[in-house]
Design an enzyme around this catalytic site. Sequence first.
Site, PDB file in Angstrom:
ATOM      1  N   LYS A   1       0.808  -1.220   0.000  1.00 57.02           N
ATOM      2  CA  LYS A   1       0.000   0.000   0.000  1.00 57.02           C
ATOM      3  C   LYS A   1       0.845   1.275   0.000  1.00 57.02           C
ATOM      4  CE  LYS A   1      -0.991  -0.694   4.930  1.00 57.02           C
ATOM      5  NZ  LYS A   1      -0.595  -2.123   4.961  1.00 57.02           N
ATOM      6  N   THR A   2       1.988   1.268   0.703  1.00 54.47           N
ATOM      7  CA  THR A   2       2.845   2.459   0.676  1.00 54.47           C
ATOM      8  C   THR A   2       3.380   2.702  -0.726  1.00 54.47           C
ATOM      9  OG1 THR A   2       3.494   2.209   2.995  1.00 54.47           O
ATOM     10  CG2 THR A   2       4.950   3.501   1.591  1.00 54.47           C
TER      11      THR A   2
ATOM     12  N   GLU B   1      -3.039   6.114   2.238  1.00 53.92           N
ATOM     13  CA  GLU B   1      -2.940   4.717   2.652  1.00 53.92           C
ATOM     14  C   GLU B   1      -4.101   4.389   3.587  1.00 53.92           C
ATOM     15  OE1 GLU B   1       0.621   2.861   4.063  1.00 53.92           O
ATOM     16  OE2 GLU B   1       1.863   4.374   3.086  1.00 53.92           O
TER      17      GLU B   1
END
Length: 454
Positions: free
Chosen positions: A120-121, A164
């Site tokens: 996700k980052t 995020e």
Amino acid sequence: MTAALDSAKRIHFIGIGGCSMSGIARILKAQGHEITGSDRDRTQFTDRLEREGITVYYGHKAEQAKGADLIVYSAAIKPDNPERVYGREHGIPELERSVALGQLSARFSEVVAVAGCHGKTTITSMLAFVNEQAHLDATVHVGGFMELLGGGVRLGKSDLFITEACEYVESFLTLKPTLAIVNNIDNDHLDYYGDIEHIIDAFRKFLALVPDTGRILACTDDVYVRELLPELRKPVETYGLKNGDYHADAIAYDALGHPSFDLFDHAEKTGRVSLQVPGRHNVINALAVYAAAKQYGVPFSDYAAAMAKFRNTSRRFELLGEKNGVRVFHDYGHHPNEIRETLAAATHVPHGKIFCVFQCNSYTRARTLFTQNVTCFSDADEVLVPDIYPGREVDTGIVHARDMVAGINAESNNAVYLGTFENIAAYLDAHATPGDVVITVGSGDVYRQSQKLL
């Protein structure tokens, strides 16, 4: 009901030195709030806050919260923190970081929430590059340091928010997503969830937050994500390496392990994409980014140009340096599937031997994920294991790093327990030769400790 953020003029952040907390503080300052904060130590993020005129206190004292209309605290800040105690005694409302982020997201009409146990980052950071290339002028909130942003946040003027969506302790359930991305679901954070079924249910609840007018992007490469697809009653598009509305073909790697691929959009070849980050997993990440960017009218040319510029965020296959011809990389990956993908990416980098230094940051994770059926280290020639980093837990004696070494050796027979990073540095000095590669992995203090290897 009025959100606590909306009724607060001055907001005091306890634990403001973290990437996410400092980013939220900067966004709220740009939106007109007066911001102060405190943390134990100075960080690169507090330096940025001070340059922008935000008062930061070092150390925690009750009087630092005086005059605040609202206190925002990070998960690491305990109830007995003197500033939180002062707030309760004086009737100052408080919000945990994820709740504040959720209330912040409600201020935007379009919210892209990037979820998944892994990636996700990187996906959010890639979207930040697309945002710049296509001039979307979004506000972006990333959970890692980006050179492009000079931190973890971009302040935009449009009504688009990209963030995020962290699954730990179900914190992503505070968000108000209009476009939700689910990259994968895995058996992580078992200290909180207990088992995979509870993790899947948390993602089910997350997707239920998307309004009927919203959209969902789901990765078909992940078995648990696929299980959720029949339940969804909202517009869904999928992406994946071979299957999905958006997929990749003809994947090739350059001498540094950077992939290029043909991108297909609903069975139509759109063009060739070249990445400057290694590994098959980054092809999947890039597909998610294209699927999201298309929702906002970003042309393929802008997307491809952004992907060609993107470099990893800090602690994602980051080259730390070189000593005696041996290159040392670090990756934040701390789950078996993350480690597997990191080491697979390393095999595409020119190398002699691959040494993996693995520091586990949780006794629960060590016991549940790294003592049996440990198959994720097979691409390493040697795995060097220090003591477990305690993280949020206390050592009760349930597991030791030697137990992880035994679990690894039962599958790939390539691990050795060395205890300290000083011992690991000495071991590498004695055994690594020019052309070898060292990959340190984990989310404890391994990033800082890795400097000892150089």
